[in-house]
Design a protein around this motif. Structure first.
Motif, PDB file in Angstrom:
ATOM      1  N   MET A   1       0.854  -1.192   0.000  1.00 29.48           N
ATOM      2  CA  MET A   1       0.000   0.000   0.000  1.00 29.48           C
ATOM      3  C   MET A   1       0.891   1.244   0.000  1.00 29.48           C
ATOM      4  SD  MET A   1      -3.094   1.342   0.183  1.00 29.48           S
ATOM      5  CE  MET A   1      -3.827   2.923   0.646  1.00 29.48           C
ATOM      6  N   PHE A   2       0.691   2.116  -1.016  1.00 28.87           N
ATOM      7  CA  PHE A   2       1.424   3.374  -1.090  1.00 28.87           C
ATOM      8  C   PHE A   2       0.567   4.483  -0.486  1.00 28.87           C
ATOM      9  CE2 PHE A   2       3.114   0.840  -4.622  1.00 28.87           C
ATOM     10  CZ  PHE A   2       4.478   0.899  -4.329  1.00 28.87           C
ATOM     11  N   VAL A   3       1.134   5.194   0.478  1.00 30.68           N
ATOM     12  CA  VAL A   3       0.374   6.212   1.217  1.00 30.68           C
ATOM     13  C   VAL A   3       1.022   7.570   0.997  1.00 30.68           C
ATOM     14  CG1 VAL A   3      -0.397   6.980   3.478  1.00 30.68           C
ATOM     15  CG2 VAL A   3      -0.350   4.537   2.950  1.00 30.68           C
ATOM     16  N   SER A   4       0.290   8.474   0.371  1.00 27.12           N
ATOM     17  CA  SER A   4       0.755   9.844   0.176  1.00 27.12           C
ATOM     18  C   SER A   4       0.662  10.611   1.495  1.00 27.12           C
ATOM     19  CB  SER A   4      -0.091  10.535  -0.894  1.00 27.12           C
ATOM     20  OG  SER A   4       0.017  11.930  -0.798  1.00 27.12           O
ATOM     21  N   TYR A   5       1.767  11.203   1.895  1.00 23.95           N
ATOM     22  CA  TYR A   5       1.807  11.964   3.156  1.00 23.95           C
ATOM     23  C   TYR A   5       0.840  13.149   3.100  1.00 23.95           C
ATOM     24  CZ  TYR A   5       3.794  14.837   6.926  1.00 23.95           C
ATOM     25  OH  TYR A   5       3.973  15.605   8.056  1.00 23.95           O
ATOM     26  N   LYS A   6       0.827  13.877   1.979  1.00 20.80           N
ATOM     27  CA  LYS A   6      -0.042  15.053   1.870  1.00 20.80           C
ATOM     28  C   LYS A   6      -1.515  14.651   1.838  1.00 20.80           C
ATOM     29  CE  LYS A   6       1.045  18.627  -0.556  1.00 20.80           C
ATOM     30  NZ  LYS A   6       1.381  19.520  -1.695  1.00 20.80           N
ATOM     31  N   TRP A   7      -1.800  13.535   1.190  1.00 21.63           N
ATOM     32  CA  TRP A   7      -3.182  13.061   1.148  1.00 21.63           C
ATOM     33  C   TRP A   7      -3.621  12.594   2.529  1.00 21.63           C
ATOM     34  CZ3 TRP A   7      -5.020   8.593  -2.617  1.00 21.63           C
ATOM     35  CH2 TRP A   7      -6.416   8.531  -2.599  1.00 21.63           C
ATOM     36  N   LEU A   8      -2.762  11.893   3.220  1.00 22.06           N
ATOM     37  CA  LEU A   8      -3.080  11.421   4.569  1.00 22.06           C
ATOM     38  C   LEU A   8      -3.351  12.591   5.506  1.00 22.06           C
ATOM     39  CD1 LEU A   8      -3.243   8.942   6.475  1.00 22.06           C
ATOM     40  CD2 LEU A   8      -0.797   9.255   6.913  1.00 22.06           C
ATOM     41  N   ALA A   9      -2.652  13.701   5.285  1.00 21.19           N
ATOM     42  CA  ALA A   9      -2.810  14.876   6.153  1.00 21.19           C
ATOM     43  C   ALA A   9      -4.212  15.478   6.055  1.00 21.19           C
ATOM     44  CB  ALA A   9      -1.768  15.926   5.798  1.00 21.19           C
ATOM     45  N   GLU A  10      -4.991  15.106   5.026  1.00 19.92           N
ATOM     46  CA  GLU A  10      -6.365  15.600   4.926  1.00 19.92           C
ATOM     47  C   GLU A  10      -7.313  14.885   5.886  1.00 19.92           C
ATOM     48  OE1 GLU A  10      -7.823  15.639   0.968  1.00 19.92           O
ATOM     49  OE2 GLU A  10      -6.183  16.892   0.203  1.00 19.92           O
ATOM     50  N   TYR A  11      -6.905  13.718   6.377  1.00 22.17           N
ATOM     51  CA  TYR A  11      -7.767  12.934   7.264  1.00 22.17           C
ATOM     52  C   TYR A  11      -7.308  12.967   8.723  1.00 22.17           C
ATOM     53  CZ  TYR A  11      -8.810  11.016   2.653  1.00 22.17           C
ATOM     54  OH  TYR A  11      -9.127  10.871   1.319  1.00 22.17           O
ATOM     55  N   VAL A  12      -6.025  13.255   8.951  1.00 20.99           N
ATOM     56  CA  VAL A  12      -5.515  13.299  10.316  1.00 20.99           C
ATOM     57  C   VAL A  12      -4.441  14.376  10.390  1.00 20.99           C
ATOM     58  CG1 VAL A  12      -3.820  11.469   9.844  1.00 20.99           C
ATOM     59  CG2 VAL A  12      -4.551  11.884  12.187  1.00 20.99           C
ATOM     60  N   ASP A  13      -4.409  15.101  11.472  1.00 17.84           N
ATOM     61  CA  ASP A  13      -3.462  16.200  11.652  1.00 17.84           C
ATOM     62  C   ASP A  13      -2.043  15.648  11.809  1.00 17.84           C
ATOM     63  OD1 ASP A  13      -2.120  18.503  12.250  1.00 17.84           O
ATOM     64  OD2 ASP A  13      -2.995  18.755  14.246  1.00 17.84           O
ATOM     65  N   LEU A  14      -1.172  15.992  10.844  1.00 25.17           N
ATOM     66  CA  LEU A  14       0.219  15.514  10.879  1.00 25.17           C
ATOM     67  C   LEU A  14       1.201  16.629  11.212  1.00 25.17           C
ATOM     68  CD1 LEU A  14       0.252  13.157   7.727  1.00 25.17           C
ATOM     69  CD2 LEU A  14      -0.140  12.546  10.113  1.00 25.17           C
ATOM     70  N   SER A  15       0.698  17.717  11.734  1.00 29.97           N
ATOM     71  CA  SER A  15       1.581  18.839  12.046  1.00 29.97           C
ATOM     72  C   SER A  15       2.631  18.429  13.076  1.00 29.97           C
ATOM     73  CB  SER A  15       0.772  20.027  12.586  1.00 29.97           C
ATOM     74  OG  SER A  15       0.054  19.646  13.743  1.00 29.97           O
ATOM     75  N   GLY A  16       3.840  18.872  12.854  1.00 29.71           N
ATOM     76  CA  GLY A  16       4.919  18.601  13.797  1.00 29.71           C
ATOM     77  C   GLY A  16       5.579  17.258  13.643  1.00 29.71           C
ATOM     78  N   ILE A  17       5.245  16.519  12.587  1.00 27.80           N
ATOM     79  CA  ILE A  17       5.861  15.204  12.387  1.00 27.80           C
ATOM     80  C   ILE A  17       6.216  15.039  10.911  1.00 27.80           C
ATOM     81  CG2 ILE A  17       3.598  14.075  12.153  1.00 27.80           C
ATOM     82  CD1 ILE A  17       4.910  11.590  13.438  1.00 27.80           C
ATOM     83  N   THR A  18       7.460  14.692  10.643  1.00 31.38           N
ATOM     84  CA  THR A  18       7.935  14.527   9.272  1.00 31.38           C
ATOM     85  C   THR A  18       7.540  13.140   8.745  1.00 31.38           C
ATOM     86  OG1 THR A  18      10.053  13.565   9.938  1.00 31.38           O
ATOM     87  CG2 THR A  18       9.918  15.981   9.806  1.00 31.38           C
ATOM     88  N   PRO A  19       7.581  12.950   7.420  1.00 25.39           N
ATOM     89  CA  PRO A  19       7.285  11.615   6.875  1.00 25.39           C
ATOM     90  C   PRO A  19       8.179  10.526   7.462  1.00 25.39           C
ATOM     91  CG  PRO A  19       7.287  13.244   5.121  1.00 25.39           C
ATOM     92  CD  PRO A  19       7.772  13.943   6.349  1.00 25.39           C
TER      93      PRO A  19
END
Length: 804
Positions: A1-19
């Motif tokens: 499964m390939f997961v886009s970091y930017k796309w994932l950020a639309e469903y859960v807050d990823l602020s403050g954490i790098t890929p």
């Protein structure tokens, strides 16, 4: 499964954490992140440009001279060879100083006398795989939609300013085969909330149930089928952001409707299919088992013959899709499609797996159905797709749905206790902490004293027993937090058994001789399974094999070891020497587990020694491989018990093969591969042996005894015996050893002659005999008596005469 970091950020807050940090956290929680691909790594200087003018290059038929506006108030000239470049296009331009994949730097250049200030790029030149590029741009430059602003970063517009995490999922974690599933996992790890997409659209007054009906004739295979209808659709390319996300996930864009079904598949994990309603052929969807010999032409334009255990979607007469695997060409969405019939359904895993395997079709949809989809997302996924088709294809969504549901889907309730969890984990986690972890996973949790009553959402079909809950608590509590303790006991733990010690000695010895250890598959094909087997039995077949090449358990290690030799030789490695210690599996009757026995195999090809300075090269031969085996027996103290006997075996050279016996027990064989087998594998002379390691290591051997260095000299005698050509030298040596008595210590062959000086059918074998007595100096008379016995014995046994 390939997961886009930017796309994932639309469903859960990823602020403050790098890929990279996110990948580490996901891996530590139980799902391995195999890689993090920063898509624009090393790339820079690529802008969106506008082609103001295009004209033919004056000195080159296949080149165009383009004037390109880069949004900086200045038009630059770029020479471009793409067939599809044209005036009025917005294109990706690598400006002078830009860097493209492979550290390719763009410089100002002259092409056939004309200056070129940059490069108009295709998607492949920006690092996107050819198989992921839409067909219209597969052989030329990429053209941006008209609404893209000139001069902005082209990599950002293409979604390449992103990182893609590749998840290595085990089959039980099918919930993570969707962006929302991964979002739930990440939200639980980071203790944050999941944001679902808002679904809203205006529907027409016309009802879907008035234009389409659903009938299911195979309810066990298809307990839920939902259909929606969208009219007045305009087929066109999907939005650039959607195309970018599909390419990041490894899916090629097609058109807006097909791309939306694939987008929702990735978002919800629910496969969808879009039919052209006007090409469908009726107003009724009938789901049934296929008829024997029934045919369908699938979207890949292949005609496929169906069987009664395949599930098909039909229009009441003919199949229009192989359910859950691939649609039919007769109802495909095409450029002139105006009405879309949208399918969202639940099919049983076994049925889809059977059809996928039988037809060799592995799709994103079948992969998810085989592992299990969430039944409570079937409706939501259909509504989400309808919303997007309405938004990006201008469609009018008919009110409601046409559906058939023959089964209800309730969440599973699993109970466990705090004591059970802590006992299994060897930890002391509080009940409140356990409840908090399960709450983060969005499981329904009730704490009744020390009992946890957990309502598991249907998206987590892998949670069915209390041990599953223990695992969930452990991985989110953190495996690193499990305390390290030393075992307690009266004896020192960890002592190797005698068998294990011997096996280690064998490994060290083989590696000391220059062999490399190989580990190959235990599963093989029926064709290869019985080759080279020491003990031949029926093969043990898998009930549900991955492929025909991995359908049965092996009876010998050599077939795959030879494949490893072939692989290395094909890559120009001229000396390959491998060994493997592993299990073979002998059939033990029907409906019984096979017997597992440990074997040792060695395979060597090419050069054995190569000393370039001395200009010396020694290819491997029979005596090298036999010497390795003899050294092994000597190491284990079995030299006096082992006997090599000339033999003929399938797939082995008829004159260079010996069977090996430990006393009367057959334990293996050694020799050269048959020339026809070598030719088939593209190998030069190749030598192998396979031994029953379990039989060898289980032999009780007397402890090593040391002797005083002899004070008295030994006496050597050489004899050349003329015998019939069919007499085996090893048999002669055995008779000599027996006849020589206690003072004969060593017997070895040092010469063999067959030629015109001997009569036809005869040969001369020369032996060196060493006589020795540790208590005294031997006299010539002592030696002569023993030697005469030897000569008499060989004469009686073989008719041997001394060669003059």
């Amino acid at each position: 499964m390939f997961v886009s970091y930017k796309w994932l950020a639309e469903y859960v807050d990823l602020s403050g954490i790098t890929p990279e940090q996110l990948a580490e956290k996901i891996t530590r929680s139980g799902i391995e992140v195999e890689s993090v691909d920063v898509r624009n790594e090393g790339l820079k200087g690529v802008k969106v440009g506008y082609v103001v003018e295009k004209e033919q290059h004056p000195d080159a038929d296949k080149l165009n001279k383009c004037q390109v506006d880069l949004g900086e108030g200045e038009v630059v000239q770029i020479i471009c060879g793409a067939k599809n470049v044209d005036k009025g296009q917005k294109v990706a331009v690598a400006t002078v100083g830009a860097v493209l994949p492979g550290n390719f730097k763009i410089k100002k250049a002259k092409l056939r006398g004309e200056v070129s200030n940059g490069m108009i790029c295709s998607l492949q030149e920006l690092g996107i795989e050819s198989k992921l590029v839409a067909k219209e741009y597969s052989e030329g430059i990429f053209v941006f939609p008209n609404d893209v602003e000139v001069g902005v970063d082209a990599l950002e517009q293409l979604g390449l300013d992103d990182a893609v995490l590749e998840l290595g999922l085990t089959p039980n974690r099918s919930d993570a085969l969707s962006m929302l599933g991964v979002a739930h996992e990440v939200a639980a790890i980071l203790e944050r909330d999941v944001k679902y997409p808002e679904i809203s659209y205006e529907s027409s007054n016309e009802k879907a149930s008035d234009v389409i009906a659903v009938r299911i004739d195979a309810a066990d295979d298809n307990p839920l089928y939902v259909a929606k209808v969208i009219k007045n659709v305009t087929i066109a390319p999907s939005p650039l952001w959607m195309q970018s996300r599909l390419m990041a996930a490894g899916i090629r864009p097609h058109n807006n409707v097909v791309d939306i079904t694939n987008f929702v598949l990735l978002e919800y994990g629910q496969p969808l299919h879009a039919f052209d309603y006007d090409r469908f052929g009726s107003k009724e969807i009938v789901v049934r088992r296929a008829k024997a010999g029934e045919k369908i032409v699938t979207l890949d334009e292949q005609e496929r013959t169906l069987a009664p255990d395949h599930l098909v979607i039909t229009n009441g007469n003919e199949p229009v899709a192989l359910a859950g695997v691939m649609g039919g060409a007769n109802s495909e969405v095409q450029a002139d499609t105006t009405t879309v019939l949208l399918e969202s359904a639940l099919f049983t895993a076994q049925t889809i797996r059977k059809a996928s395997k039988d037809h060799g079709l592995r799709s994103e949809a079948s992969a998810r159905y085989e592992k299990g989809v969430d039944p409570n997302r079937v409706h939501a996924a259909a509504e989400r797709a309808a919303q997007l088709i309405s938004l990006y294809a201008g469609g009018d969504v008919l009110e409601g749905i046409a559906e058939v549901q023959t089964k209800t889907f309730e969440p599973v309730i699993v109970k466990t206790t705090v004591e059970k969890v802590n006992r299994v984990l060897g930890m002391d986690v509080s009940a409140e902490e356990m409840k908090s972890i399960l709450d983060r996973l969005q499981f329904g949790v009730e704490l009744d004293g020390t009992t946890l009553i957990v309502t598991v959402p249907t998206r987590r079909g892998d949670i069915t027993i209390e041990e599953d809950l223990v695992e969930e608590i452990a991985r989110l509590y953190g495996y690193d937090n499990i305390p390290t303790t030393l075992p307690v006991g009266q004896a020192f733990p960890g002592k190797l058994t005698s068998y294990q010690e011997k096996r280690r000695k064998v490994r060290r010895y083989l590696e000391g001789t220059g062999l490399y250890q190989a580990i190959t598959y235990s599963l093989t094909s029926e064709e290869k399974a019985g080759k080279f087997a020491i003990e031949k039995t029926d093969v043990t077949k898998l009930s549900l094999p991955i492929s025909e090449e991995r359908s049965v358990l092996r009876l010998s290690l050599l077939p795959h070891l030879l494949e490893a030799l072939k692989y290395n030789v094909a890559r120009q490695i001229d000396q390959v020497a491998l060994y493997e210690i592993g299990s073979v599996f002998l059939a033990n009757g029907s409906n019984k587990q096979p017997l597992e026995k440990e074997r040792l195999s060695v395979a060597i090809t090419g050069l054995w020694h190569s000393h370039m300075w001395q200009a010396e090269k020694k290819p491997v031969d029979f005596y090298v491989i036999k010497g390795i085996a003899e050294g092994l027996f000597d190491l284990l103290g079995l030299s006096n018990q082992v006997e090599f006997k000339q033999a003929t075996r399938d797939d082995m050279h008829p004159g260079r093969t010996a069977e090996i016996y430990l006393g009367d027990l057959f334990i293996g064989f050694v020799g050269q591969l048959h020339p026809s087998v070598q030719k088939e594998l593209d190998l030069s002379e190749t030598y192998v042996f396979e031994l029953s390691l379990a039989d060898i290591l289980n032999v009780e051997v007397e402890e090593t005894r040391f002797e005083v260095i002899p004070r008295y000299p030994s006496i050597s005698r050489d004899i050349a015996l003329v015998v019939n050509a069919d007499v085996v030298a090893g048999e002669i040596q055995k008779v000599i050893t027996q006849a020589g008595g206690k003072i004969l210590k060593d017997v070895s062959v040092f010469d063999l002659y067959e030629g015109d000086r001997l009569e036809e059918g005869k040969k001369s074998v020369a032996f060196s005999l060493r006589y020795f007595d540790p208590e005294r100096t031997l006299t010539d008379e002592d030696v002569s008596k023993a030697h005469d016995k030897v000569l008499k014995a060989v004469e009686e046994q073989f008719g041997a005469i001394l060669r003059g």
